[in-house]
Structure formats: structure tokens, C-alpha cells
Design a protein around this motif. Structure first.
Motif, mmCIF file in Angstrom:
data_model
loop_
_atom_site.group_PDB
_atom_site.id
_atom_site.type_symbol
_atom_site.label_atom_id
_atom_site.label_comp_id
_atom_site.label_asym_id
_atom_site.label_seq_id
_atom_site.Cartn_x
_atom_site.Cartn_y
_atom_site.Cartn_z
ATOM 1 N N TRP A 1 -90.096 10.429 -1.061
ATOM 2 C CA TRP A 1 -88.730 9.885 -1.055
ATOM 3 C C TRP A 1 -87.901 10.464 -2.195
ATOM 4 O O TRP A 1 -86.693 10.706 -2.047
ATOM 5 C CB TRP A 1 -88.755 8.347 -1.115
ATOM 6 N N LYS A 2 -88.539 10.723 -3.323
ATOM 7 C CA LYS A 2 -87.820 11.355 -4.434
ATOM 8 C C LYS A 2 -87.467 12.802 -4.102
ATOM 9 O O LYS A 2 -86.393 13.291 -4.468
ATOM 10 C CB LYS A 2 -88.664 11.312 -5.714
ATOM 11 N N VAL A 3 -88.382 13.475 -3.405
ATOM 12 C CA VAL A 3 -88.115 14.853 -2.974
ATOM 13 C C VAL A 3 -86.881 14.875 -2.071
ATOM 14 O O VAL A 3 -85.998 15.729 -2.220
ATOM 15 C CB VAL A 3 -89.330 15.447 -2.224
ATOM 16 N N LEU A 4 -86.799 13.918 -1.132
ATOM 17 C CA LEU A 4 -85.640 13.849 -0.236
ATOM 18 C C LEU A 4 -84.356 13.635 -1.028
ATOM 19 O O LEU A 4 -83.333 14.299 -0.762
ATOM 20 C CB LEU A 4 -85.837 12.714 0.776
ATOM 21 N N VAL A 5 -84.396 12.755 -2.009
ATOM 22 C CA VAL A 5 -83.207 12.471 -2.825
ATOM 23 C C VAL A 5 -82.793 13.704 -3.614
ATOM 24 O O VAL A 5 -81.623 14.109 -3.612
ATOM 25 C CB VAL A 5 -83.468 11.284 -3.777
ATOM 26 N N TYR A 6 -83.743 14.341 -4.302
ATOM 27 C CA TYR A 6 -83.425 15.495 -5.142
ATOM 28 C C TYR A 6 -82.869 16.655 -4.313
ATOM 29 O O TYR A 6 -81.863 17.279 -4.675
ATOM 30 C CB TYR A 6 -84.665 15.961 -5.922
ATOM 31 N N LEU A 7 -83.533 16.938 -3.185
ATOM 32 C CA LEU A 7 -83.082 18.058 -2.356
ATOM 33 C C LEU A 7 -81.708 17.778 -1.745
ATOM 34 O O LEU A 7 -80.893 18.689 -1.591
ATOM 35 C CB LEU A 7 -84.101 18.356 -1.259
ATOM 36 N N SER A 8 -81.436 16.528 -1.411
ATOM 37 C CA SER A 8 -80.123 16.163 -0.857
ATOM 38 C C SER A 8 -79.025 16.375 -1.891
ATOM 39 O O SER A 8 -77.951 16.915 -1.577
ATOM 40 C CB SER A 8 -80.130 14.707 -0.382
ATOM 41 N N PHE A 9 -79.282 15.957 -3.117
ATOM 42 C CA PHE A 9 -78.282 16.145 -4.170
ATOM 43 C C PHE A 9 -78.057 17.629 -4.473
ATOM 44 O O PHE A 9 -76.915 18.071 -4.647
ATOM 45 C CB PHE A 9 -78.689 15.403 -5.446
ATOM 46 N N ILE A 10 -79.147 18.387 -4.527
ATOM 47 C CA ILE A 10 -79.026 19.830 -4.765
ATOM 48 C C ILE A 10 -78.194 20.476 -3.662
ATOM 49 O O ILE A 10 -77.310 21.305 -3.918
ATOM 50 C CB ILE A 10 -80.427 20.489 -4.845
ATOM 51 N N THR A 11 -78.464 20.083 -2.416
ATOM 52 C CA THR A 11 -77.744 20.633 -1.269
ATOM 53 C C THR A 11 -76.258 20.302 -1.344
ATOM 54 O O THR A 11 -75.404 21.167 -1.114
ATOM 55 C CB THR A 11 -78.323 20.076 0.051
ATOM 56 N N ALA A 12 -75.926 19.044 -1.654
ATOM 57 C CA ALA A 12 -74.524 18.615 -1.715
ATOM 58 C C ALA A 12 -73.761 19.356 -2.805
ATOM 59 O O ALA A 12 -72.635 19.825 -2.581
ATOM 60 C CB ALA A 12 -74.450 17.109 -1.945
ATOM 61 N N ILE A 13 -74.371 19.480 -3.978
ATOM 62 C CA ILE A 13 -73.707 20.158 -5.098
ATOM 63 C C ILE A 13 -73.493 21.636 -4.772
ATOM 64 O O ILE A 13 -72.409 22.195 -4.995
ATOM 65 C CB ILE A 13 -74.518 19.995 -6.396
ATOM 66 N N ALA A 14 -74.523 22.272 -4.212
ATOM 67 C CA ALA A 14 -74.411 23.685 -3.856
ATOM 68 C C ALA A 14 -73.342 23.901 -2.790
ATOM 69 O O ALA A 14 -72.583 24.887 -2.838
ATOM 70 C CB ALA A 14 -75.759 24.212 -3.368
ATOM 71 N N SER A 15 -73.242 22.983 -1.837
ATOM 72 C CA SER A 15 -72.280 23.124 -0.743
ATOM 73 C C SER A 15 -70.838 22.993 -1.206
ATOM 74 O O SER A 15 -69.925 23.444 -0.516
ATOM 75 C CB SER A 15 -72.549 22.080 0.341
ATOM 76 N N ALA A 16 -70.623 22.369 -2.347
ATOM 77 C CA ALA A 16 -69.262 22.264 -2.874
ATOM 78 C C ALA A 16 -68.762 23.602 -3.398
ATOM 79 O O ALA A 16 -67.553 23.845 -3.452
ATOM 80 C CB ALA A 16 -69.226 21.217 -3.989
#
Length: 426
Positions: free
Chosen positions: A94-109
């Protein structure tokens, strides 16, 4: 404007193709291409150039970034990052999902959301493989994160680029007016996925321990090639950020990076091109032709004009209509032509009424970008991610995605509604 026979025919072809894609009786690539061919054969697309409906800039961007990613993959850097993320999360899925989601969102900006998916998803697939868990919850959460993060800035999502180009709104205008609501939307979305997929976010302790013992530095296979890839990738990202200043389309920036990396990497181009996900590329081509038939027949224009007429120029009603119609339409129809149709109509409202129509641009941005999360074919990032997952042996069906994601998409638009009302429409 009356509903013409051409409009009726285009809607029938599009609806039939969409129904077949949803039922998944026939491969969706065949359906999309077949629907595009029908649009051409029936005269709904230009006889002399039926392919003008295809956005070759988008396809060139996709192919070029796939080439860069396929070459970079050879260095082992994705395996390196995968192990790093797992260690940071201490092996907790679940932490992996959270971390990867945040990384993805920041990169997509700061990148377009498709490029982000191409870069992040290989890491996700490696992580889930190491932890021996199914990647689908992670892939879907990252699709959402990429589209949500891309909404925050001028360069993150094509509708924002189009709005900014046509209206003169700057990078900071989007950051100030759209980014503030993107942060809570991202938190709510990640929380929703943790609840929906909680029973899948577990792995055995032995799998955690095994992964935590891995040495990430041993995953790097070619340091020289990695250096070249990082330099080219860095220059390409810089080109994306400065593309409005340089006055080059994103596709040209990406293709320049791909050609440069092919030149200096020494990797056989034939092998790289074999690894490009041509199935995804041709699906896009067919989808563009399908939507192009609707657009050329005038269906999208009728839809957009009816929004303006039904609201009688009332800013509150107009803002709500633009937001929600854009969101629902973008879930089922590509948001690029819809945005292109809405922009001149919103500008016309400003001329006729003399109102400050700036809030409508934020409504259009939020609706078009967030609405794309509603279905598996609602945005470019969705199609690319699902294609990559299928290549890895994990098919995400239309129904499987829709059942979970359409309601969550509606929640994100509802949050946007409250934000727009409180900040701009009362």
C-alpha cells in the motif's frame, strides 16, 4: 443547428464501435480501425485525405517517447528505481502504491502525462513482479495520478496547452488557479484506491524480506548508456518545459530526443522499433478517425453550442455545464477535439456578454482533464498504460476499469465543482 443525416450516421458508427469495444468480443484495435475505415467509406471523413483526422503529432510524440524509454530500459535504471521505491516503502504494497502515485502526479505536472506513464509504469511492473502481487491496482492508480497531476499546469495535459495557447494564460496562471484543488483531489483519489484495492495490497513477509535484501546498484547494467539516456531525457524534458518559448511542438522535441539517443547509444534501431507498442499506436489512429467523423459531421459543435444556449449566458450555470459536460464527454470522446470545439464558443460568449469568462477556462480544464479518467479509452495515458499492462500479461478490461474508475472520476469532478463555486462562481 439541426441534426443532419451525416450527424446521425456518425453517431451510429461511433456508438456501434464503442459498444463493441466495451463488450470486448473483438480486439479493440480492429474495432477502432474498422470504425475509422467506415467513417472514411461513408464520406464522413475527407475523401481526399481521410487521415487528416489523425493527430500525427500525438502519435509521433508517443512513438518517440517509446523509443527513448525502450533504450533507457536496457540500462537497468527502472529495476534500480523499483528496488529503491520498495525499500523506501519497506516492502509494504500500500505504501508502494502511494509513493508511485505521488511520483507519477508530480512528474505529470512537468511532463505530458503519456511520457510520465511511459517512464513510471516499467518501474511499477518490476516492483509488483518482485513483490509477487498483481499490478492492476497500481497501474490504474497511476493512470489517475498522471491525469490529475497533468491538470495542474499548462504543459501537463493537451487541453491545458490548447487553452493556454488560445487565451494567453501562462504557466503560473494554471498553477495559481488549478493546482490548489489538484492537491486535495490527488489525496482523495489515492485514499479511494487504497480502500477499493485493500484486499490486493498484501504480500508475504518472505517476499518483502527477499526484495529488501536486493542491491539496487547491481541492477545497473550499462553505466555509459545510462549517462547518455539521462542527458537526452533531461534535454527532452527541458524542451517540453520550454516548448512554448522555443515554438516547437512537443512531438518535434520528443522526436529530436529519440533520434539523438538512437545516434549516440549504438543500439540497433530495428530492435528498438520492434519493441514499440504498435498495437496502441494503431488503436489511437482508429480512435482519432472515429472522433474525427463526429467532429466533421458537426456533432461536437452541436453539443457545445447547446451548452451555451441552455444556460442563457448565466455564469454559474455556464460554469457548471462546461465542467460537467466536458467531464462526461471526455470520458467517452477524446478531450482534444472537444476542447478545440469549446474554446471558440467560450470566447464568443465573452464577446457577446462582455463577461469575464476566465472561470470558464478553469472549468474546461478541470472537466476535460479529469473526465478522461472515466474510462479506459478516455485519455491517451489510459490507453498507453493499459497497453503496457496487457503486454506484461495483465489485461485491464473496459468493464473492470469503468466499474471502479468512473465513480471515482465523478468524485473528483464533484470536488472541482465545490472549488469553482466557492472561488469563482458566487
Amino acid at each position: 443547428m439541426e441534426f443532419t443525416p451525416a450527424m446521425t450516421l456518425s453517431v451510429i458508427i461511433f456508438a456501434a464501435a464503442y459498444l463493441l469495444i466495451v463488450t470486448e468480443k473483438i480486439d479493440r484495435v480492429i474495432i477502432a480501425l474498422g470504425g475509422g475505415v467506415l467513417m472514411a467509406l461513408t464520406g464522413l471523413l475527407d475523401h481526399e485525405n481521410p487521415y487528416e483526422a489523425i493527430d500525427f503529432n500525438t502519435l509521433a510524440l508517443l512513438i518517440s517517447m517509446m523509443v527513448i524509454v525502450m533504450i533507457t530500459q536496457r540500462t537497468g535504471v527502472f529495476e534500480f528505481l523499483a528496488i529503491k521505491v520498495v525499500k523506501l516503502a519497506k516492502g509494504e504494497p500500500w505504501k508502494v502504491l502511494v509513493y508511485l502515485s505521488f511520483i507519477t502526479a508530480i512528474a505529470s505536472a512537468f511532463l505530458d502525462n503519456v511520457t510520465t506513464i511511459l517512464l513510471i509504469l516499467p518501474i511499477t511492473l518490476d516492483v509488483t513482479k518482485d513483490l509477487k502481487i498483481k499490478p492492476i491496482p497500481f497501474v490504474i492508480s497511476q493512470i489517475f495520478a498522471s491525469n490529475i497531476g497533468g491538470t495542474a499546469t499548462l504543459i501537463g495535459d493537451p487541453p491545458n496547452i490548447m487553452i493556454g495557447t488560445k487565451t494567453g494564460l501562462s504557466f503560473m496562471d494554471f498553477v495559481i488557479n488549478v493546482a490548489p484543488i489538484i492537491v486535495p483531489i490527488l489525496f482523495v483519489t489515492i485514499g479511494a484506491f487504497l480502500l477499493v484495492y485493500k484486499k490486493y495490497l498484501h504480500t508475504k513477509e518472505e517476499n518483502k524480506k527477499k526484495v529488501l535484501l536486493l542491491n539496487e546498484y547491481e541492477a545497473i547494467k550499462d553505466k555509459k548508456l545510462l549517462t547518455k539516456c539521462l542527458i537526452v531525457l533531461g534535454l527532452t524534458i527541458l524542451g517540453f518545459i520550454l516548448h512554448s518559448v522555443l515554438n516547437y511542438p512537443s512531438s518535434v522535441v520528443a522526436m529530436t530526443g529519440a533520434v539523438l539517443l538512437l545516434l549516440i547509444s549504438g543500439v540497433n534501431p530495428e530492435r528498438v522499433f520492434k519493441e514499440v507498442e504498435w498495437k496502441t499506436i494503431f488503436f489511437f489512429a482508429g480512435l482519432f478517425m472515429l472522433v474525427g467523423g463526429l467532429e466533421r459531421a458537426g456533432v461536437l459543435e452541436v453539443l457545445a453550442k447547446s451548452i451555451v444556449q441552455q444556460t442563457n449566458g448565466d455564469m454559474f450555470l455556464l460554469g457548471m455545464a462546461v465542467l460537467w459536460v466536458s467531464a462526461i464527454a471526455s470520458a467517452f470522446v477524446d478531450n482534444i477535439p472537444f476542447t478545440a470545439t469549446m474554446i471558440p464558443l467560450i470566447q464568443e460568449v465573452g464577446v457577446l456578454t462582455g463577461m469575464d469568462i476566465t472561470p470558464l477556462w478553469w472549468a474546461l480544464s478541470l472537466g476535460a482533464c479529469l473526465g478522461g479518467n472515466g474510462t479506459i479509452i478516455g485519455a491517451s495515458a489510459n490507453v498507453v498504460a493499459s497497453g503496457m499492462a496487457e503486454e506484461a500479461g495483465y489485461k485491464i478490461t473496459f468493464g473492470q476499469y469503468f466499474k471502479v474508475c468512473f465513480p471515482i472520476m465523478l468524485i473528483t469532478v464533484a470536488i472541482s465543482t465545490v472549488y469553482l463555486v466557492l472561488r469563482y462562481l458566487i
